[in-house]
Design an enzyme around this catalytic site. Structure first.
Site, PDB file in Angstrom:
ATOM      1  N   GLU A  57       0.823  -1.215   0.000  1.00  0.00           N
ATOM      2  CA  GLU A  57       0.000   0.000   0.000  1.00  0.00           C
ATOM      3  C   GLU A  57       0.857   1.266   0.000  1.00  0.00           C
ATOM      4  O   GLU A  57       1.890   1.336   0.661  1.00  0.00           O
ATOM      5  CB  GLU A  57      -0.919  -0.003   1.222  1.00  0.00           C
ATOM      6  CG  GLU A  57      -2.003   1.054   1.169  1.00  0.00           C
ATOM      7  CD  GLU A  57      -3.212   0.624   1.975  1.00  0.00           C
ATOM      8  OE1 GLU A  57      -4.136   0.042   1.366  1.00  0.00           O
ATOM      9  OE2 GLU A  57      -3.234   0.856   3.190  1.00  0.00           O
ATOM     10  N   LYS A  59       0.510   5.011   1.099  1.00  0.00           N
ATOM     11  CA  LYS A  59      -0.294   6.002   1.823  1.00  0.00           C
ATOM     12  C   LYS A  59       0.613   6.850   2.701  1.00  0.00           C
ATOM     13  O   LYS A  59       1.675   6.408   3.146  1.00  0.00           O
ATOM     14  CB  LYS A  59      -1.372   5.325   2.663  1.00  0.00           C
ATOM     15  CG  LYS A  59      -0.891   4.445   3.798  1.00  0.00           C
ATOM     16  CD  LYS A  59      -2.097   3.887   4.550  1.00  0.00           C
ATOM     17  CE  LYS A  59      -1.672   2.973   5.693  1.00  0.00           C
ATOM     18  NZ  LYS A  59      -2.845   2.442   6.420  1.00  0.00           N
ATOM     19  N   LYS A 120      -7.693   2.493  -3.463  1.00  0.00           N
ATOM     20  CA  LYS A 120      -8.168   2.394  -2.086  1.00  0.00           C
ATOM     21  C   LYS A 120      -8.797   3.736  -1.711  1.00  0.00           C
ATOM     22  O   LYS A 120      -8.122   4.763  -1.628  1.00  0.00           O
ATOM     23  CB  LYS A 120      -7.000   2.065  -1.166  1.00  0.00           C
ATOM     24  CG  LYS A 120      -7.397   1.800   0.277  1.00  0.00           C
ATOM     25  CD  LYS A 120      -7.639   0.326   0.512  1.00  0.00           C
ATOM     26  CE  LYS A 120      -7.850   0.054   1.995  1.00  0.00           C
ATOM     27  NZ  LYS A 120      -6.584   0.071   2.759  1.00  0.00           N
ATOM     28  N   GLU A 169     -14.918  -5.565   1.213  1.00  0.00           N
ATOM     29  CA  GLU A 169     -14.278  -5.530   2.523  1.00  0.00           C
ATOM     30  C   GLU A 169     -15.291  -5.773   3.638  1.00  0.00           C
ATOM     31  O   GLU A 169     -16.338  -5.147   3.686  1.00  0.00           O
ATOM     32  CB  GLU A 169     -13.578  -4.192   2.745  1.00  0.00           C
ATOM     33  CG  GLU A 169     -12.870  -4.116   4.087  1.00  0.00           C
ATOM     34  CD  GLU A 169     -12.129  -2.815   4.281  1.00  0.00           C
ATOM     35  OE1 GLU A 169     -11.071  -2.633   3.648  1.00  0.00           O
ATOM     36  OE2 GLU A 169     -12.618  -1.967   5.061  1.00  0.00           O
ATOM     37  N   ASN A 190     -10.900  -6.924   6.965  1.00  0.00           N
ATOM     38  CA  ASN A 190     -10.170  -5.815   7.581  1.00  0.00           C
ATOM     39  C   ASN A 190     -10.033  -6.077   9.078  1.00  0.00           C
ATOM     40  O   ASN A 190     -11.026  -6.135   9.799  1.00  0.00           O
ATOM     41  CB  ASN A 190     -10.904  -4.490   7.336  1.00  0.00           C
ATOM     42  CG  ASN A 190     -10.021  -3.294   7.637  1.00  0.00           C
ATOM     43  OD1 ASN A 190      -8.964  -3.425   8.252  1.00  0.00           O
ATOM     44  ND2 ASN A 190     -10.450  -2.120   7.202  1.00  0.00           N
ATOM     45  N   GLU A 221      -6.352  -7.800   5.724  1.00  0.00           N
ATOM     46  CA  GLU A 221      -5.949  -6.402   5.605  1.00  0.00           C
ATOM     47  C   GLU A 221      -5.661  -5.788   6.981  1.00  0.00           C
ATOM     48  O   GLU A 221      -6.408  -6.002   7.927  1.00  0.00           O
ATOM     49  CB  GLU A 221      -7.065  -5.575   4.959  1.00  0.00           C
ATOM     50  CG  GLU A 221      -7.589  -6.095   3.639  1.00  0.00           C
ATOM     51  CD  GLU A 221      -8.830  -5.342   3.201  1.00  0.00           C
ATOM     52  OE1 GLU A 221      -9.365  -5.698   2.142  1.00  0.00           O
ATOM     53  OE2 GLU A 221      -9.283  -4.410   3.912  1.00  0.00           O
ATOM     54  N   SER A 222      -4.582  -5.052   7.049  1.00  0.00           N
ATOM     55  CA  SER A 222      -4.253  -4.184   8.203  1.00  0.00           C
ATOM     56  C   SER A 222      -3.673  -4.938   9.397  1.00  0.00           C
ATOM     57  O   SER A 222      -4.021  -6.090   9.666  1.00  0.00           O
ATOM     58  CB  SER A 222      -5.484  -3.401   8.676  1.00  0.00           C
ATOM     59  OG  SER A 222      -6.036  -2.638   7.652  1.00  0.00           O
TER      60      SER A 222
END
Length: 263
Positions: A57, A59, A120, A169, A190, A221-222
């Protein structure tokens, strides 16, 4: 009003303002003039089989952490480093208010790399899907914590008609059951609760147990900060696809960290 509700209202207003700059009809006309191909986002992840596959990712900030990288960070160089070091796909944050990104980041990264890109963002209007296609995204994220099943299904269909992939998601069993009914080939779990931003890797483990007889490709994710975090998911589930942002963006030695995650 929760943070998620604030984000939703902000994004609704933002998109309405964008429509005044360029209408959806004009974007559709522009799309007809560009060379289009089917997305290979899903196929790229699927081809990894049981190997660890990372969506890297791009960001600069997040609602929970604020800005966590310097203003002069070179996102193009990071994207190229991801690609060079065997990251499977890219995820580019384009939200302005909460992630300090913009759609031009995606355009520039698309022109500089050759691997599939996820846009995203908080998709609240089909306008954003046409915009994503025009700007070169291969895939969009549809967040069930933010929109209802009817809209989510509509958005996934629009993406499919534009030869784009979509990731649905989810964060809880209710959202998982909706995602299982949808046509999208991918479900992203997530680990971060968007209502309070608490992160727990066990979210993926618990929901993966309840996936049942489902042929969707799953992405966790995350919340990943080490190889041990990835191993925790792999040992408890069949998931081998991971979306990782903050850990990589903060890295002082990107190549070393990616190699550790992939081995």
């Amino acid at each position: 009003m929760s943070i998620l509700e604030q984000i939703y209202q902000y994004k609704i207003n933002f998109v309405e303002n964008q429509k005044k700059i360029i209408s959806q009809d004009k974007i559709k006309k522009k799309i007809t003039t560009i060379k289009s191909k089917n997305s290979d986002f899903y196929e790229t992840l699927k081809a990894q089989n049981d190997k660890v596959s990372i969506i890297g990712e791009i960001k600069r900030a997040s609602p929970s952490l604020g800005k966590f990288v310097k203003d002069d960070i070179n996102i193009i160089e990071i994207a190229k480093a991801y690609e060079k070091n065997n990251i499977s796909c890219l995820s580019v944050l384009t939200d302005e208010e909460y992630f300090n990104g913009n759609i031009n980041d995606l355009i520039r990264i698309k022109a500089s790399t050759n691997i599939p890109i996820l846009r995203k963002d908080f998709i609240v209007d089909e306008y954003q899907i046409y915009e994503s296609k025009l700007c070169g995204a291969d895939c969009i994220l549809i967040i069930l914590s933010m929109i209802n099943e009817h809209l989510a299904t509509k958005f996934a269909k629009v993406a499919e008609e534009l030869n784009m992939d979509s990731i649905i998601e989810v964060h809880n069993i209710y959202e998982l059951e909706i995602a299982k009914r949808m046509n999208s080939k991918m479900i992203g779990i997530n680990n971060r609760n968007l209502k309070n931003f608490v992160t727990d890797l066990n979210t993926t483990i618990e929901l993966a147990k309840k996936i049942g007889d489902c042929d969707k490709l799953l992405i966790s994710e995350s919340g990943f900060h080490s190889k041990e975090d990835i191993d925790k998911i792999k040992e408890s589930t069949k998931i081998n696809n991971f979306l990782i942002g903050e850990f990589l963006m903060k890295s002082k030695n990107l190549q070393t960290h990616i190699n550790k995650l992939l081995t």
